[in-house]
Write a protein that holds these residues in place. Structure first.
Motif: not given
Length: 346
Positions: A307-312, A340-341
């Motif tokens: 999910a973090a990579l998608q947000e990047a 922060l995530k």
């Protein structure tokens, strides 16, 4: 004759030949070889220097004129001919063949009024078969300097450190190689910096890390340490500091995204049953960063990292001025939320 670059010093201890050719895309090594020839030429009495660069308006008669013209003061001359494209054209090819034939008949050293240095990029396969190249290879001292491949870079760095009476463990040398991303000139600058900062002897990993990261990107990579270590207060302070100093946001996002990708690779490997120690070695993670990985991986699931990579990718859209539904506000704020995530693990 063909000459290896590591044999150049021994060759230059003798009187200079009338003609030298350096062909390479490794700009640092080509420059160093040319500098050695220039220095030797000055020491052997070739005190005048004339530089010719082959451009669209270049007339090949200038080369012959340079070799035949006499100095007003009777000085011996170093002539440099630079061919940036490596493509002299039909007229140039013929002129180089004639010039090579003329130079091949000279004795060099004390009996010659001039020495010529021709510099070329790495020639492609077809050009290497050209008649003018063969003529130069036969008449000149010809240095074809190969690229230093990424796998060879750590050994090259070790040799350069030894030349300034310094040494380091292999993982420390690998750290330099990774940071310069195969750029020989950047590696050379880091090695020189270590020579200025520290006395002869063995360098610790901490000394090398501090020196190599103490450049414009230093704070960017320290930001990753705060993120991996879960230090939320430090993370917020550093993001605000980078924003205030005008750091390039794409660079900061790149550094954060690369860290997320690395964590994702490690977590995927662990879920496949592989040992963390083996994975850390495979992905060349050492020193303080290695110590931060295990606690980061304990708090970050594979799903969270994906999910973090998608947000990047969404933050990247915002930087480019596109709409990113996952975030509101500006791109710096979105980057902070992403960091922060990872720092908090949710």
């Amino acid at each position: 004759m063909q000459l290896r670059s590591d044999a150049l010093d021994a060759h230059l201890a003798k009187p200079l030949a009338p003609l030298y050719v350096i062909s390479s895309d490794e700009h640092l090594l080509a420059l160093e070889a040319a500098d050695k020839i220039r220095k030797t030429a000055r020491a052997q009495g070739f005190s005048e220097r004339e530089v010719l660069t082959v451009e669209r308006s270049f007339k090949w008669g200038e080369l012959l004129a340079a070799s035949q013209s006499q100095s007003l003061f009777g000085d011996r001359k170093l002539i440099e001919l630079r061919i940036p494209t490596g493509k002299p054209g039909k007229d140039g090819g013929q002129a180089l063949q004639q010039y090579a034939a003329a130079m091949g008949g000279q004795a060099g050293g004390k009996g010659s009024d001039s020495v010529t240095l021709i510099t070329l990029p790495k020639l492609d396969w077809a050009t290497q078969k050209a008649a003018w190249v063969s003529a130069l290879q036969q008449a000149a001292v010809y240095l074809d300097i190969p690229l230093v491949e990424r796998a060879q870079l750590p050994a090259w760095i070790g040799v350069r450190l030894a030349a300034q009476q310094q040494s380091a463990e292999r993982h420390s040398v690998d750290f330099i190689a990774d940071r310069v991303e195969g750029n020989l000139l950047a590696a050379h600058q880091e090695i020189q910096k270590l020579g200025l900062l520290h006395p002869p002897g063995k360098l610790s990993f901490e000394q090398i890390q501090d020196a190599v990261l103490n450049v414009a990107r230093y704070d960017v990579f320290k930001l990753n340490e705060a993120m991996l270590g879960g230090d939320v207060t430090r993370l917020v302070r550093m993001v605000e500091g980078l924003k205030g100093e005008g750091e390039a946001l794409p660079l900061v996002l790149w550094a954060v995204s690369e860290e997320i990708r690395t964590l994702l690779k490690l977590q995927s490997g662990i879920e496949q049953g592989r040992a963390l120690g083996q994975l850390l070695k495979e992905y060349r993670i050492w020193g303080p960063r290695e110590k931060l990985m295990q606690p980061a991986l304990r708090r970050l699931s594979l799903k969270t990292l994906q999910a973090a990579l998608q947000e990047a990718a969404q933050v990247d859209k915002m930087i480019k001025g596109l709409r990113a539904p996952a975030f509101c506000g500006d791109a710096w704020d979105a980057l902070l939320q992403l960091g922060l995530k990872v720092a908090r693990g949710h």
